[in-house]
Design a protein around this motif. Sequence first.
Motif, PDB file in Angstrom:
ATOM      1  N   GLY A 169       0.807  -1.366   0.000  1.00 30.75           N
ATOM      2  CA  GLY A 169       0.031   0.102  -0.098  1.00 30.75           C
ATOM      3  C   GLY A 169       0.911   1.215   0.001  1.00 30.75           C
ATOM      4  O   GLY A 169       0.515   2.276  -0.740  1.00 30.75           O
ATOM      5  N   GLU A 170       1.810   1.287   0.622  1.00 31.33           N
ATOM      6  CA  GLU A 170       2.731   2.417   0.836  1.00 31.33           C
ATOM      7  C   GLU A 170       3.458   2.609  -0.765  1.00 31.33           C
ATOM      8  O   GLU A 170       3.518   3.870  -1.000  1.00 31.33           O
ATOM      9  N   ALA A 171       3.827   1.582  -1.502  1.00 30.06           N
ATOM     10  CA  ALA A 171       4.059   1.664  -2.878  1.00 30.06           C
ATOM     11  C   ALA A 171       3.105   2.271  -3.684  1.00 30.06           C
ATOM     12  O   ALA A 171       3.489   3.357  -4.366  1.00 30.06           O
ATOM     13  N   PHE A 172       1.902   1.689  -3.646  1.00 33.42           N
ATOM     14  CA  PHE A 172       0.737   2.537  -4.131  1.00 33.42           C
ATOM     15  C   PHE A 172       0.557   3.961  -3.797  1.00 33.42           C
ATOM     16  O   PHE A 172       0.699   4.928  -4.542  1.00 33.42           O
ATOM     17  N   ASP A 173       0.996   4.295  -2.612  1.00 28.29           N
ATOM     18  CA  ASP A 173       0.936   5.792  -2.200  1.00 28.29           C
ATOM     19  C   ASP A 173       1.781   6.457  -2.779  1.00 28.29           C
ATOM     20  O   ASP A 173       1.552   7.721  -3.245  1.00 28.29           O
TER      21      ASP A 173
END
Length: 348
Positions: A169-173
């Motif tokens: 999710g951090e990578a998406f953000d």
Amino acid sequence: MGLPLDGLILGIESSCDETAAALLEADGTVRASVVRSQIDLHTVFGGVVPEIAGRSHVEHMVPVLEECFERARAQKSDVRAIAVTCQPGLIGSLLVGVSTAKALALALDVPLVPVDHVAAHIYSCFHGVAEPQLPAACLVASGGHSSLFAVESLTRHTKLGETIDDAAGEAFDKVAAIVGLGYPGGPLIDRMAEGGDRKRFRFPRSLLARDSLDFSFSGIKTSVLYHCRGQNLRDRRTLDEQEVRDVCASFQDAVVDVLTTKLARLAERIGARSLAVGGGVAANRRLRERVTELAAEKGLGLHLAPRELTTDNAVMVAGLGRLLFAEGVRAGLDLDAHARALAPAPAP
Ligand code: KG4
Ligand code: ZN
């Protein structure tokens, strides 16, 4: 074993940027669920600011609880147990939920049940499922976690893989920020990817060693950064809308590829009867599609968390709390919050 629940269980969640409360009946039926998201407060900073999150929980916890009781048409005296997320998460945020739960438990003279946030995400995959197919190979992918678990029962699991750097999710953000989409990035990339060509750009799939169940997403993120800003990171070219869509679709496909490849690897390793996926990233449409295909290909059962239970909520906390309560798990009023999961939820 504990006593059967003879009334409602209240769940409280405040580990990150959602203040949430839920009331479940003894058989697990949801009477009410309220989630107050703080996204609007953090958007301008491009990510969750822990200090702001903690203060906002203080402000919203009581109104969220009141709304939950109102929607359930229930009284506080109907509550027989209180389940609360006590680890892992932002310490200031966790403390608000834990302190509230302790105060209510003392005032109502009901037991307190400690809940691990990631275990609650695992549980969310099975909420309302009459006959879970176990053991399950479970992926929890969110803003703070990307881990793989062998799920033996709804209250017992073993972690067999985790991210060595960024969470999915951090990578998406971060990628959403790079291409100028805003925060939180997951839902925005999901939407932009719809009109994009996922084969246009080939971003790296980091699978680590051949038998590894760990994840690494920082390479994919850096590769998108170089694509957009050049190798010297000085390019300031503006991507046209179609290129943004293609970058989003290609990036999303790379992440989903890695997540599903490792999930398949885990399923084979543990002889799983089903696949399970929970956490905020489990809302992603491409991931849901690929996991559904994978389960069909391998002849496995499928436990995808319902979309409304993918991001943080208190139904999963009360739901897991209800099962732990039945197993006799309790916490005293000295219950502490832990930023990192120091140990599994205290044993009965
Ligand atoms: O589970 P969650 O609410 O909070 C944590 O425990 O971290 O997950 C939030 C994360 C964010 O990083 C958000 O961008 C991501 O889940 N997310 C998504 C989608 N919806 C939320 N990622 C990809 N696709 C989505 N549709
Ligand atoms: Zn979460």
